[in-house]
Design a protein around this motif. Sequence first.
Motif, PDB file in Angstrom:
ATOM      1  N   UNK A   1       0.837  -1.197   0.000  1.00  0.00           N
ATOM      2  CA  UNK A   1       0.000   0.000   0.000  1.00  0.00           C
ATOM      3  C   UNK A   1       0.880   1.259   0.000  1.00  0.00           C
ATOM      4  N   UNK A   2       1.915   1.234   0.846  1.00  0.00           N
ATOM      5  CA  UNK A   2       2.824   2.390   0.886  1.00  0.00           C
ATOM      6  C   UNK A   2       3.468   2.622  -0.475  1.00  0.00           C
ATOM      7  N   UNK A   3       3.893   1.521  -1.074  1.00  0.00           N
ATOM      8  CA  UNK A   3       4.566   1.620  -2.368  1.00  0.00           C
ATOM      9  C   UNK A   3       3.594   2.145  -3.429  1.00  0.00           C
ATOM     10  N   UNK A   4       2.360   1.631  -3.378  1.00  0.00           N
ATOM     11  CA  UNK A   4       1.365   2.077  -4.347  1.00  0.00           C
ATOM     12  C   UNK A   4       1.059   3.558  -4.150  1.00  0.00           C
ATOM     13  N   UNK A   5       0.970   3.966  -2.873  1.00  0.00           N
ATOM     14  CA  UNK A   5       0.723   5.380  -2.606  1.00  0.00           C
ATOM     15  C   UNK A   5       1.832   6.213  -3.226  1.00  0.00           C
ATOM     16  N   UNK A   6       3.083   5.787  -2.996  1.00  0.00           N
ATOM     17  CA  UNK A   6       4.212   6.551  -3.532  1.00  0.00           C
ATOM     18  C   UNK A   6       4.151   6.584  -5.045  1.00  0.00           C
ATOM     19  N   UNK A   7       3.881   5.413  -5.634  1.00  0.00           N
ATOM     20  CA  UNK A   7       3.927   5.384  -7.095  1.00  0.00           C
ATOM     21  C   UNK A   7       2.662   5.908  -7.752  1.00  0.00           C
ATOM     22  N   UNK A   8       1.571   6.018  -6.970  1.00  0.00           N
ATOM     23  CA  UNK A   8       0.391   6.685  -7.514  1.00  0.00           C
ATOM     24  C   UNK A   8       0.737   8.124  -7.880  1.00  0.00           C
ATOM     25  N   UNK A   9       1.559   8.764  -7.055  1.00  0.00           N
ATOM     26  CA  UNK A   9       1.919  10.149  -7.371  1.00  0.00           C
ATOM     27  C   UNK A   9       2.646  10.195  -8.710  1.00  0.00           C
ATOM     28  N   UNK A  10       3.514   9.196  -8.929  1.00  0.00           N
ATOM     29  CA  UNK A  10       4.238   9.160 -10.206  1.00  0.00           C
ATOM     30  C   UNK A  10       3.272   8.893 -11.357  1.00  0.00           C
TER      31      UNK A  10
ATOM     32  N   UNK B   1     -12.856  11.276  -1.266  1.00  0.00           N
ATOM     33  CA  UNK B   1     -11.400  11.356  -1.270  1.00  0.00           C
ATOM     34  C   UNK B   1     -10.917  12.748  -1.656  1.00  0.00           C
ATOM     35  N   UNK B   2     -11.844  13.696  -1.704  1.00  0.00           N
ATOM     36  CA  UNK B   2     -11.488  15.080  -2.033  1.00  0.00           C
ATOM     37  C   UNK B   2     -10.801  15.196  -3.383  1.00  0.00           C
ATOM     38  N   UNK B   3     -11.255  14.409  -4.332  1.00  0.00           N
ATOM     39  CA  UNK B   3     -10.641  14.485  -5.656  1.00  0.00           C
ATOM     40  C   UNK B   3     -11.493  15.361  -6.555  1.00  0.00           C
ATOM     41  N   UNK B   4     -10.864  15.885  -7.610  1.00  0.00           N
ATOM     42  CA  UNK B   4     -11.613  16.675  -8.580  1.00  0.00           C
ATOM     43  C   UNK B   4     -12.738  15.817  -9.150  1.00  0.00           C
TER      44      UNK B   4
ATOM     45  N   UNK C   1      -6.564   6.737   0.670  1.00  0.00           N
ATOM     46  CA  UNK C   1      -8.026   6.705   0.592  1.00  0.00           C
ATOM     47  C   UNK C   1      -8.503   6.412  -0.814  1.00  0.00           C
ATOM     48  N   UNK C   2      -7.818   7.031  -1.766  1.00  0.00           N
ATOM     49  CA  UNK C   2      -8.173   6.783  -3.161  1.00  0.00           C
ATOM     50  C   UNK C   2      -8.064   5.306  -3.485  1.00  0.00           C
ATOM     51  N   UNK C   3      -6.964   4.708  -3.042  1.00  0.00           N
ATOM     52  CA  UNK C   3      -6.754   3.290  -3.332  1.00  0.00           C
ATOM     53  C   UNK C   3      -7.805   2.452  -2.608  1.00  0.00           C
TER      54      UNK C   3
ATOM     55  N   UNK D   1      -7.895  -4.067 -11.986  1.00  0.00           N
ATOM     56  CA  UNK D   1      -9.164  -3.340 -11.866  1.00  0.00           C
ATOM     57  C   UNK D   1      -9.004  -2.094 -11.014  1.00  0.00           C
ATOM     58  N   UNK D   2      -8.241  -2.240  -9.913  1.00  0.00           N
ATOM     59  CA  UNK D   2      -8.038  -1.072  -9.049  1.00  0.00           C
ATOM     60  C   UNK D   2      -7.347   0.039  -9.833  1.00  0.00           C
ATOM     61  N   UNK D   3      -6.322  -0.347 -10.597  1.00  0.00           N
ATOM     62  CA  UNK D   3      -5.599   0.694 -11.325  1.00  0.00           C
ATOM     63  C   UNK D   3      -6.444   1.311 -12.427  1.00  0.00           C
ATOM     64  N   UNK D   4      -7.339   0.525 -12.993  1.00  0.00           N
ATOM     65  CA  UNK D   4      -8.240   1.107 -13.980  1.00  0.00           C
ATOM     66  C   UNK D   4      -9.093   2.201 -13.327  1.00  0.00           C
ATOM     67  N   UNK D   5      -9.619   1.905 -12.146  1.00  0.00           N
ATOM     68  CA  UNK D   5     -10.439   2.907 -11.452  1.00  0.00           C
ATOM     69  C   UNK D   5      -9.599   4.122 -11.074  1.00  0.00           C
ATOM     70  N   UNK D   6      -8.371   3.870 -10.628  1.00  0.00           N
ATOM     71  CA  UNK D   6      -7.506   4.997 -10.271  1.00  0.00           C
ATOM     72  C   UNK D   6      -7.216   5.861 -11.488  1.00  0.00           C
ATOM     73  N   UNK D   7      -7.076   5.199 -12.636  1.00  0.00           N
ATOM     74  CA  UNK D   7      -6.876   5.952 -13.867  1.00  0.00           C
ATOM     75  C   UNK D   7      -8.075   6.864 -14.122  1.00  0.00           C
TER      76      UNK D   7
END
Lengths: 390, 340
Positions: free
Chosen positions: B19-28, B224-227, B261-263, B291-297
């Motif tokens: 989860x930590x790694x995904x959080x970090x790389x989500x920013x990327x 998640x306070x996203x646009x 939270x987004x994840x 599937x998770x990454x598709x939603x994050x996209x």
Amino acid sequence: MTSTRTMTLNMGPQHPSTHGVLRLVLTLDGEVVVKCAPHIGYLHTGIEKGLESKRYQQGIPLTDRMDYLAPLSNNLALVLAIEKALGVTLPERAQTIRVLLTELTRIKSHLVWLGTHALDIGAMSVFLYCFREREAILDLYEAVSGQRMMSSYFRVGGLASDLPPGFEDAVKAFLRTFPDRLAEYEALLTANPLWRQRTIGIGTIKREEAIALGLSGPGLRACGVAYDVRRAHPYSGYERYSFEIPLGKAGDVYDRYLVRMAEMRQSHRIAGQALERLTPGPVNVADPKLIPPPKPLLKRSMEALIHHFKLYAEGFSVPAGEVYHAIEAPKGELGCYLVSDGSPRPYRVHFRAPSFVNLQALPKMVEGCLVADVVAVIGSLDIVLGEIDR
Amino acid sequence: MLETLVIMLVKIGVVFGALLLTVAYMTWVERKVIADIQVRLGPTRVGPYGLLQPIADGLKLMFKEDLIPSQVDRVIFLLAPSLSIIPAFIAFAVIPFGDTTTLFGLLSRPVPLHITDIDVGVLFVFGVASLGVYGIVLAGWSSNNKYSLLGGLRSSAQLISYELSMGLSVVGVLLLVGSLSLVDIVKAQAGVSWWFGLLPVPNWFLFSQPVGFCIYFCCALAETNRAPFDLPEAETELVAGFHTEYSSMKFAMFFMAEYANMITVAALATTMFLGGWLGPVAPSPVWFLGKVFFLLFLFIWFRATLPRFRYDQLMGFGWKRLLPLALLNTAVTAIAAVRG
């Protein structure tokens, strides 16, 4: 017994959405704006005062820094006022190039407005798309003057130099792609329900109020007043171009948006006509008192050498008196009021800066709105602080 | 007993680390995707394709001065970032991210791929996730800054507006499954049905509960306070909203909480509507992650495209549109479920 108290919020001068260093003192009831007092002067550069100590032709680069999003329009206002005082008429080609470049300037300025306005309301991609187009215009600027922003390309009596080879093709290439790109941006915003929700009925100003406050430019035309200096008091041969004056009805943020979008299309149209009119010819008046003689001539002609020396050592003088000349800058009526005492330096130069006058309407527009609307309204006024503080 | 304990600890470690790694790389990922949408390059300097950028950012934030303004309410100011980040990570405990595994035969019996499967899993996620707003409200309150305060107030109003519709949006799924356990919900989505006898469609609740999914997704963006619902930190209005006064790692904790939270909401949407880990051929965690990454996209795409709501419009949208729609959806599903 409960009572409600208002909160005073100091917005700016350091705030991401006050477009520079505007400071607003907002009195808030919750998030509703009860009172709004703009404070200006944080970008005072003394341009008007500085012009008094410079010779006429030295003043041009200073004006670039007023509305730094439309430097050539500022140049134009100053040189047209000086030319009016001198009573010179420009050759056809110089006028056409001026029209072409100031219309490109209008597109450029409106692109920055659109980008930042959309960014303020949260549509961030539009901002970067607009800057892509603006970059193309900046390249054109660089091609003619060697400078991307502070171009100082116009001169009293003509231009700094003729257009570089290949310039017309570069403009044509830009004009070809631009309408499609503009349509894309409109597709992102014009019919977007979120965008409409945020802009329709916000920051409304009535026709009479707008006139009373001295609003000009797209802000005034969005209220349905068909006043455009290019049509009302044509200069640089604008009477020979066919274009429409886009008008709004409601005078709200959305109408100001629509008017500016339509203006970009009209500017595109005028620029196209200017390209067609561009015929070879001189770009300067044949007056050695104003325009330096060509360099090779200095080695052969005594008169040329004297003119060159006099022009750079002491400048040219303007007959004593006062003139006012206004142009339709991207932000509204940009007027230059010039008082000459007959010396090579102006006695007083005053600019009627559209941003300054338009900002007066801000308190009227935002009272009763929410904080989020304040940034939308500021964006729709399209102010540049450099021009307000001068 | 010992084996169970070890397995449990290993699973917690793996999930937390991932989860930590995904959080970090989500920013990327977010920066790269948005850059691509906006005809830019995004990070390119740190590592190939800017892949080390999150690490550089993390290091930078750690070494920043940790500034505490003098007029803040110290205890609450220090507490707020933790209150925001802890629930964001805890919520992930009940999310099943795969079927079962024996780790290629290493283990004597198959181990289910989730930390725990409690019988009120859905409620647990909702409950814990909504605790996160305390961090935001308290941060806004304790900062003694008007922008922060407005940001904090906005977010509490937003949470109340959207929590309700979000809860109702999944009731349809719960009615169809008859269980609050997330593992049961995934298992109920197994199999394929044939539309018009031609088109094979998985039995995901996305297809039987499309309205529920849409409402859930809107609410997830808001939660998640996203646009376009990123009002609490609306940069162009409120400077940086509730975290204006925060710096260094305390700021980073808010940031990480937002991404965690987004994840979490994306993982929950995957579990409830997209069949969780279910899918042919590839191993189950791959399907889940895909599937998770598709939603994050989608989250990122929305951010790059849409303007922002205004505070009152956001409230109106939540109460006047989403809530009645969610109620209607619940009622229709209930009737359909009863009539079989």
